[in-house]
Scaffold this motif. Structure first.
Motif, mmCIF file in Angstrom:
data_model
loop_
_atom_site.group_PDB
_atom_site.id
_atom_site.type_symbol
_atom_site.label_atom_id
_atom_site.label_comp_id
_atom_site.label_asym_id
_atom_site.label_seq_id
_atom_site.Cartn_x
_atom_site.Cartn_y
_atom_site.Cartn_z
ATOM 1 N N ALA A 14 0.847 -1.195 0.000
ATOM 2 C CA ALA A 14 0.000 0.000 0.000
ATOM 3 C C ALA A 14 0.881 1.243 0.000
ATOM 4 O O ALA A 14 1.879 1.309 0.712
ATOM 5 C CB ALA A 14 -0.915 -0.008 1.212
ATOM 6 N N GLY A 15 0.485 2.208 -0.813
ATOM 7 C CA GLY A 15 1.259 3.424 -0.967
ATOM 8 C C GLY A 15 2.254 3.371 -2.112
ATOM 9 O O GLY A 15 2.823 4.401 -2.488
ATOM 10 N N GLY A 16 2.449 2.196 -2.667
ATOM 11 C CA GLY A 16 3.390 2.027 -3.754
ATOM 12 C C GLY A 16 2.814 2.378 -5.110
ATOM 13 O O GLY A 16 1.668 2.857 -5.210
ATOM 14 N N SER A 17 3.616 2.139 -6.142
ATOM 15 C CA SER A 17 3.225 2.502 -7.502
ATOM 16 C C SER A 17 3.477 1.350 -8.467
ATOM 17 O O SER A 17 4.367 0.516 -8.248
ATOM 18 C CB SER A 17 4.028 3.713 -7.988
ATOM 19 O OG SER A 17 3.794 4.848 -7.188
ATOM 20 N N GLY A 66 -6.654 11.619 -8.968
ATOM 21 C CA GLY A 66 -5.563 12.102 -8.140
ATOM 22 C C GLY A 66 -4.486 11.064 -7.878
ATOM 23 O O GLY A 66 -3.429 11.384 -7.333
ATOM 24 N N ARG A 67 -4.755 9.798 -8.261
ATOM 25 C CA ARG A 67 -3.774 8.728 -8.027
ATOM 26 C C ARG A 67 -3.344 8.033 -9.320
ATOM 27 O O ARG A 67 -2.185 7.639 -9.452
ATOM 28 C CB ARG A 67 -4.359 7.688 -7.068
ATOM 29 C CG ARG A 67 -4.754 8.252 -5.717
ATOM 30 C CD ARG A 67 -5.158 7.148 -4.748
ATOM 31 N NE ARG A 67 -6.303 6.380 -5.217
ATOM 32 C CZ ARG A 67 -6.298 5.067 -5.410
ATOM 33 N NH1 ARG A 67 -5.186 4.370 -5.193
ATOM 34 N NH2 ARG A 67 -7.387 4.430 -5.825
ATOM 35 N N GLN A 82 -0.525 4.757 -15.147
ATOM 36 C CA GLN A 82 0.370 4.988 -14.010
ATOM 37 C C GLN A 82 -0.473 5.013 -12.746
ATOM 38 O O GLN A 82 -1.394 5.825 -12.634
ATOM 39 C CB GLN A 82 1.113 6.311 -14.172
ATOM 40 C CG GLN A 82 2.025 6.663 -13.005
ATOM 41 C CD GLN A 82 3.196 5.712 -12.865
ATOM 42 O OE1 GLN A 82 3.827 5.351 -13.860
ATOM 43 N NE2 GLN A 82 3.481 5.288 -11.635
ATOM 44 N N MET A 83 -0.147 4.136 -11.818
ATOM 45 C CA MET A 83 -0.933 4.015 -10.596
ATOM 46 C C MET A 83 -0.048 4.340 -9.405
ATOM 47 O O MET A 83 0.941 3.643 -9.147
ATOM 48 C CB MET A 83 -1.489 2.592 -10.467
ATOM 49 C CG MET A 83 -2.283 2.141 -11.695
ATOM 50 S SD MET A 83 -3.084 0.539 -11.456
ATOM 51 C CE MET A 83 -1.664 -0.523 -11.289
ATOM 52 N N ASN A 84 -0.392 5.395 -8.706
ATOM 53 C CA ASN A 84 0.352 5.830 -7.523
ATOM 54 C C ASN A 84 -0.532 5.724 -6.288
ATOM 55 O O ASN A 84 -1.755 5.612 -6.389
ATOM 56 C CB ASN A 84 0.831 7.266 -7.696
ATOM 57 C CG ASN A 84 1.764 7.447 -8.876
ATOM 58 O OD1 ASN A 84 2.527 6.547 -9.232
ATOM 59 N ND2 ASN A 84 1.715 8.625 -9.486
ATOM 60 N N SER A 85 0.101 5.768 -5.138
ATOM 61 C CA SER A 85 -0.625 5.721 -3.856
ATOM 62 C C SER A 85 -1.623 4.572 -3.843
ATOM 63 O O SER A 85 -2.790 4.752 -3.478
ATOM 64 C CB SER A 85 -1.339 7.053 -3.601
ATOM 65 O OG SER A 85 -0.425 8.127 -3.598
#
Length: 117
Positions: A14-17, A66-67, A82-85
């Motif tokens: 969790a929190g990764g990309s 936003g993510r 692209q997947m962040n957070s």
């Protein structure tokens, strides 16, 4: 034969990309809108994001705004996500699809994304 092949999935905390790619072959999709969808175990497939053929317009589900960012490289017949957070609730099989004449007619086989807490 038209094929969409996704890659880039995997296991992340969790929190990764992660960055997903979808490469098309057998046909150019440079004039078609493209989208990403996902399906979690026991749930229906849901829309994640889409991008116009030119890349000028993008849409994202509220749950990923936003993510996640969708983009494309028409010269390489490739679409990216692209997947962040990342969150555990993002765990799903992710599919790319090509919209032709208003319908998502072509689908990839999917790539698994697993987010651990």
């Amino acid at each position: 034969q038209v094929q969409l092949v996704e890659s880039g999935g995997g296991l992340v905390q969790a929190g990764g990309s992660l960055r997903l790619s979808c490469v098309a072959s057998g046909r150019s999709f440079s004039t078609d809108d493209m989208g990403w969808f996902r399906q979690a175990p026991g749930k229906e497939r849901e829309f994640v994001a889409s991008i116009s053929w030119s890349g000028d317009s993008t849409y994202r589900a509220d749950s990923v705004k936003g993510r996640f960012t969708i983009s494309r490289d028409n010269a390489k017949n490739t679409v990216f996500l692209q997947m962040n957070s990342l969150k555990p609730e993002d765990t799903a099989v992710y599919y790319c699809a090509a919209e032709v004449l208003g319908i998502y007619r072509y689908w990839g086989q999917g790539t698994q994304v697993t987010v651990s807490s």
